[in-house]
Design a protein around this motif. Structure first.
Motif, PDB file in Angstrom:
ATOM      1  N   ARG A  88       0.834  -1.197   0.000  1.00 23.80           N
ATOM      2  CA  ARG A  88       0.000   0.000   0.000  1.00 23.80           C
ATOM      3  C   ARG A  88       0.869   1.248   0.000  1.00 23.80           C
ATOM      4  NH1 ARG A  88      -4.307   1.652   4.815  1.00 23.80           N
ATOM      5  NH2 ARG A  88      -4.494   3.872   4.263  1.00 23.80           N
ATOM      6  N   TYR A  89       2.074   1.118   0.531  1.00 26.82           N
ATOM      7  CA  TYR A  89       2.957   2.263   0.693  1.00 26.82           C
ATOM      8  C   TYR A  89       4.176   2.137  -0.215  1.00 26.82           C
ATOM      9  CZ  TYR A  89       0.227   2.577   4.998  1.00 26.82           C
ATOM     10  OH  TYR A  89      -0.793   2.637   5.896  1.00 26.82           O
ATOM     11  N   ARG A  90       4.668   3.283  -0.657  1.00 25.41           N
ATOM     12  CA  ARG A  90       5.914   3.347  -1.417  1.00 25.41           C
ATOM     13  C   ARG A  90       6.741   4.499  -0.874  1.00 25.41           C
ATOM     14  NH1 ARG A  90       7.503  -0.652  -4.629  1.00 25.41           N
ATOM     15  NH2 ARG A  90       8.539   0.834  -6.003  1.00 25.41           N
ATOM     16  N   PHE A  91       8.043   4.283  -0.780  1.00 27.03           N
ATOM     17  CA  PHE A  91       8.947   5.355  -0.396  1.00 27.03           C
ATOM     18  C   PHE A  91       9.305   6.174  -1.631  1.00 27.03           C
ATOM     19  CE2 PHE A  91       9.507   2.340   3.021  1.00 27.03           C
ATOM     20  CZ  PHE A  91       9.679   3.140   4.140  1.00 27.03           C
ATOM     21  N   ARG A  92       9.534   7.450  -1.432  1.00 25.42           N
ATOM     22  CA  ARG A  92      10.001   8.292  -2.531  1.00 25.42           C
ATOM     23  C   ARG A  92      10.786   9.479  -1.980  1.00 25.42           C
ATOM     24  NH1 ARG A  92       7.469  12.861  -4.350  1.00 25.42           N
ATOM     25  NH2 ARG A  92       5.708  13.638  -3.121  1.00 25.42           N
ATOM     26  N   ALA A  93      11.686   9.993  -2.801  1.00 21.77           N
ATOM     27  CA  ALA A  93      12.475  11.169  -2.429  1.00 21.77           C
ATOM     28  C   ALA A  93      11.776  12.419  -2.936  1.00 21.77           C
ATOM     29  CB  ALA A  93      13.877  11.075  -3.019  1.00 21.77           C
ATOM     30  N   ASP A  94      11.729  13.433  -2.098  1.00 20.85           N
ATOM     31  CA  ASP A  94      11.121  14.705  -2.467  1.00 20.85           C
ATOM     32  C   ASP A  94      12.051  15.818  -2.014  1.00 20.85           C
ATOM     33  OD1 ASP A  94       9.334  16.579  -3.392  1.00 20.85           O
ATOM     34  OD2 ASP A  94       7.592  15.710  -2.398  1.00 20.85           O
TER      35      ASP A  94
ATOM     36  N   LEU B 286      16.593  21.079   0.368  1.00 14.03           N
ATOM     37  CA  LEU B 286      16.931  19.865   1.098  1.00 14.03           C
ATOM     38  C   LEU B 286      16.083  18.697   0.603  1.00 14.03           C
ATOM     39  CD1 LEU B 286      17.027  21.257   4.763  1.00 14.03           C
ATOM     40  CD2 LEU B 286      18.976  20.891   3.236  1.00 14.03           C
ATOM     41  N   VAL B 287      16.641  17.514   0.742  1.00 16.07           N
ATOM     42  CA  VAL B 287      15.930  16.295   0.375  1.00 16.07           C
ATOM     43  C   VAL B 287      15.159  15.772   1.576  1.00 16.07           C
ATOM     44  CG1 VAL B 287      16.232  13.867  -0.259  1.00 16.07           C
ATOM     45  CG2 VAL B 287      17.531  15.630  -1.437  1.00 16.07           C
ATOM     46  N   ILE B 288      13.978  15.247   1.330  1.00 17.59           N
ATOM     47  CA  ILE B 288      13.228  14.525   2.352  1.00 17.59           C
ATOM     48  C   ILE B 288      12.814  13.175   1.785  1.00 17.59           C
ATOM     49  CG2 ILE B 288      12.379  16.544   3.583  1.00 17.59           C
ATOM     50  CD1 ILE B 288       9.781  16.322   2.051  1.00 17.59           C
ATOM     51  N   ILE B 289      12.651  12.194   2.662  1.00 17.65           N
ATOM     52  CA  ILE B 289      12.160  10.879   2.257  1.00 17.65           C
ATOM     53  C   ILE B 289      10.734  10.739   2.773  1.00 17.65           C
ATOM     54  CG2 ILE B 289      12.441   8.385   2.500  1.00 17.65           C
ATOM     55  CD1 ILE B 289      15.435   8.819   2.701  1.00 17.65           C
ATOM     56  N   CYS B 290       9.829  10.462   1.868  1.00 18.67           N
ATOM     57  CA  CYS B 290       8.408  10.372   2.202  1.00 18.67           C
ATOM     58  C   CYS B 290       7.897   8.954   2.009  1.00 18.67           C
ATOM     59  CB  CYS B 290       7.588  11.309   1.322  1.00 18.67           C
ATOM     60  SG  CYS B 290       8.000  13.041   1.498  1.00 18.67           S
TER      61      CYS B 290
ATOM     62  N   ASN C 197      -3.845   8.642  -1.052  1.00 20.98           N
ATOM     63  CA  ASN C 197      -3.149   9.630  -1.892  1.00 20.98           C
ATOM     64  C   ASN C 197      -2.503  10.713  -1.031  1.00 20.98           C
ATOM     65  OD1 ASN C 197      -2.249  10.722  -4.314  1.00 20.98           O
ATOM     66  ND2 ASN C 197      -4.039  12.033  -4.537  1.00 20.98           N
ATOM     67  N   MET C 198      -1.728  10.241  -0.065  1.00 20.21           N
ATOM     68  CA  MET C 198      -1.120  11.159   0.902  1.00 20.21           C
ATOM     69  C   MET C 198       0.356  10.825   1.082  1.00 20.21           C
ATOM     70  SD  MET C 198      -2.158  11.653   4.914  1.00 20.21           S
ATOM     71  CE  MET C 198      -3.843  12.087   4.445  1.00 20.21           C
ATOM     72  N   ASP C 199       1.181  11.874   1.196  1.00 17.76           N
ATOM     73  CA  ASP C 199       2.611  11.715   1.468  1.00 17.76           C
ATOM     74  C   ASP C 199       2.909  12.161   2.892  1.00 17.76           C
ATOM     75  OD1 ASP C 199       2.988  10.829  -1.081  1.00 17.76           O
ATOM     76  OD2 ASP C 199       3.871  12.687  -1.832  1.00 17.76           O
ATOM     77  N   ILE C 200       3.709  11.363   3.590  1.00 19.71           N
ATOM     78  CA  ILE C 200       4.112  11.691   4.958  1.00 19.71           C
ATOM     79  C   ILE C 200       5.635  11.633   5.031  1.00 19.71           C
ATOM     80  CG2 ILE C 200       3.994  11.011   7.383  1.00 19.71           C
ATOM     81  CD1 ILE C 200       1.308   9.698   6.779  1.00 19.71           C
ATOM     82  N   VAL C 201       6.237  12.673   5.596  1.00 18.77           N
ATOM     83  CA  VAL C 201       7.697  12.671   5.757  1.00 18.77           C
ATOM     84  C   VAL C 201       8.087  11.555   6.714  1.00 18.77           C
ATOM     85  CG1 VAL C 201       9.705  13.993   6.477  1.00 18.77           C
ATOM     86  CG2 VAL C 201       7.806  15.141   5.327  1.00 18.77           C
ATOM     87  N   HIS C 202       9.018  10.711   6.271  1.00 17.35           N
ATOM     88  CA  HIS C 202       9.414   9.555   7.065  1.00 17.35           C
ATOM     89  C   HIS C 202      10.603   9.918   7.960  1.00 17.35           C
ATOM     90  CE1 HIS C 202      10.684   5.463   8.063  1.00 17.35           C
ATOM     91  NE2 HIS C 202       9.494   5.068   7.633  1.00 17.35           N
ATOM     92  N   PRO C 203      10.662   9.390   9.180  1.00 18.51           N
ATOM     93  CA  PRO C 203      11.778   9.724  10.096  1.00 18.51           C
ATOM     94  C   PRO C 203      13.145   9.289   9.591  1.00 18.51           C
ATOM     95  CG  PRO C 203      10.398   7.971  11.006  1.00 18.51           C
ATOM     96  CD  PRO C 203       9.647   8.543   9.842  1.00 18.51           C
ATOM     97  N   ILE C 204      13.202   8.382   8.607  1.00 17.31           N
ATOM     98  CA  ILE C 204      14.501   7.983   8.060  1.00 17.31           C
ATOM     99  C   ILE C 204      15.168   9.160   7.352  1.00 17.31           C
ATOM    100  CG2 ILE C 204      13.760   7.209   5.780  1.00 17.31           C
ATOM    101  CD1 ILE C 204      16.260   5.435   8.114  1.00 17.31           C
ATOM    102  N   THR C 205      14.408  10.245   7.095  1.00 14.80           N
ATOM    103  CA  THR C 205      14.998  11.470   6.555  1.00 14.80           C
ATOM    104  C   THR C 205      16.141  11.951   7.431  1.00 14.80           C
ATOM    105  OG1 THR C 205      12.893  12.124   5.536  1.00 14.80           O
ATOM    106  CG2 THR C 205      14.500  13.875   5.923  1.00 14.80           C
TER     107      THR C 205
ATOM    108  N   ASN D 180      19.158   6.180  -3.261  1.00 13.16           N
ATOM    109  CA  ASN D 180      19.669   4.837  -2.964  1.00 13.16           C
ATOM    110  C   ASN D 180      18.879   4.191  -1.825  1.00 13.16           C
ATOM    111  OD1 ASN D 180      21.646   5.057  -4.918  1.00 13.16           O
ATOM    112  ND2 ASN D 180      23.259   5.657  -3.500  1.00 13.16           N
ATOM    113  N   VAL D 181      18.583   4.970  -0.782  1.00 10.91           N
ATOM    114  CA  VAL D 181      17.820   4.440   0.354  1.00 10.91           C
ATOM    115  C   VAL D 181      16.398   4.094  -0.071  1.00 10.91           C
ATOM    116  CG1 VAL D 181      16.833   5.010   2.610  1.00 10.91           C
ATOM    117  CG2 VAL D 181      19.199   5.631   2.089  1.00 10.91           C
ATOM    118  N   VAL D 182      15.764   4.985  -0.819  1.00 17.53           N
ATOM    119  CA  VAL D 182      14.383   4.775  -1.270  1.00 17.53           C
ATOM    120  C   VAL D 182      14.274   3.508  -2.114  1.00 17.53           C
ATOM    121  CG1 VAL D 182      12.636   5.670  -2.857  1.00 17.53           C
ATOM    122  CG2 VAL D 182      13.617   7.163  -1.105  1.00 17.53           C
TER     123      VAL D 182
END
Length: 272
Positions: free
Chosen positions: A13-19, A33-37, A44-52, A73-75
């Motif tokens: 249901r979830y996918r990681f992506r760089a934003d 700056l880069v964030i990982i969501c 249809n919602m993006d949430i900033v992930h703590p792995i950022t 690479n992480v995503v």
């Protein structure tokens, strides 16, 4: 705890992506700056992930491109784990083992990635594992696995955790990056008809070698003709003119400030 916020589900249901985001870095400047969501496909919602925090802990003061490279690479690694979660009992990053990195890097080799590319991912994942271990999120990885040595300059070098990776040979087939010159007139004719406002920027890219992020940061005052009329001199500076562009590919900033010559083909240049 970081690990508690990293639960993986059976269904993808979830996918990681760089934003990317722009922030006020100091009194006079903004910084991208880069964030990982985590993207929720259902809501249809993006949430900033703590792995950022992993990116900022290691590359906070590095360039945007450096941050982006490691984030991608992480995503890709995390999305691979999500996909494989269909067949395994992998539920969170606390289940992460060294073998998962081995499997992923070997998968990249099977896909035809270059040796240089795989080594770059290896460095990112090694840093990721060390970060997770430091944050007590890797109970399945022994502290003895994290080995280092000192090089001839007295610097501490981390030895890769992934010892069972078969890398491709260093030889690689040449790639074609040259746009056939016979298509350039057609390209400009089409651009003038379809999207005339971008034609000058397109010209600067082809005959000056500018990146998209450099084109969108050019002002009228930054354009100077040489007296012989054969060259235009551009003053390429980071002016942060297009922070409105939501981008993670570097299309809205200047990588290197400089003076750049653009050759003039009078019949074309004067017409645009």
């Amino acid at each position: 705890m970081i690990a508690e916020l990293m639960q993986f589900k059976k269904k993808i249901r979830y996918r990681f992506r760089a934003d990317s985001i722009w922030i006020d870095w100091d009194r006079n400047n903004k910084k991208q700056l880069v964030i990982i969501c985590v993207s929720d496909a259902i809501n249809n919602m993006d949430i900033v992930h703590p792995i950022t925090d992993f990116i900022y802990t290691n590359w906070r003061y590095n360039s945007y491109n450096t941050q982006r490279k490691h984030a991608i690479n992480v995503v890709a690694f995390l999305n691979y784990l999500l996909e494989k979660n269909q067949d395994t009992e992998f539920k969170s990053l606390t289940d992460l083992k060294i073998i998962h990195g081995d499997i992923y890097l070997n998968e990249l080799s099977k896909r035809g990635n270059t040796r240089t590319s795989i080594n770059g991912v290896d460095r990112t994942l090694n840093t990721l594992y060390r970060y997770l271990y430091k944050n007590e999120c890797l109970p399945n990885v022994s502290p003895n696995a994290f080995e280092t040595y000192q090089n001839q300059f007295g610097e501490e070098v981390h030895i890769s955790l992934f010892r069972n990776v078969i890398l491709p040979s260093t030889a690689s087939s040449p790639l074609e990056h040259t746009f056939p010159s016979r298509y350039i007139p057609l390209l400009f004719e089409t651009a003038i008809i379809v999207a005339k406002p971008i034609v000058l920027g397109l010209y600067f890219q082809i005959f000056g070698g500018l990146r998209v992020g450099e084109v969108v940061n050019i002002t009228r005052l930054g354009v100077r003709y040489r007296l012989d009329g054969e060259v235009v001199l551009l003053n390429i500076r980071e002016r942060q003119l297009r922070t409105d562009i939501k981008d993670s590919d570097g299309a809205n900033f200047v990588k290197q400030e400089r003076k750049q010559q653009v050759f003039i083909y009078k019949e074309w240049f004067e017409s645009i």
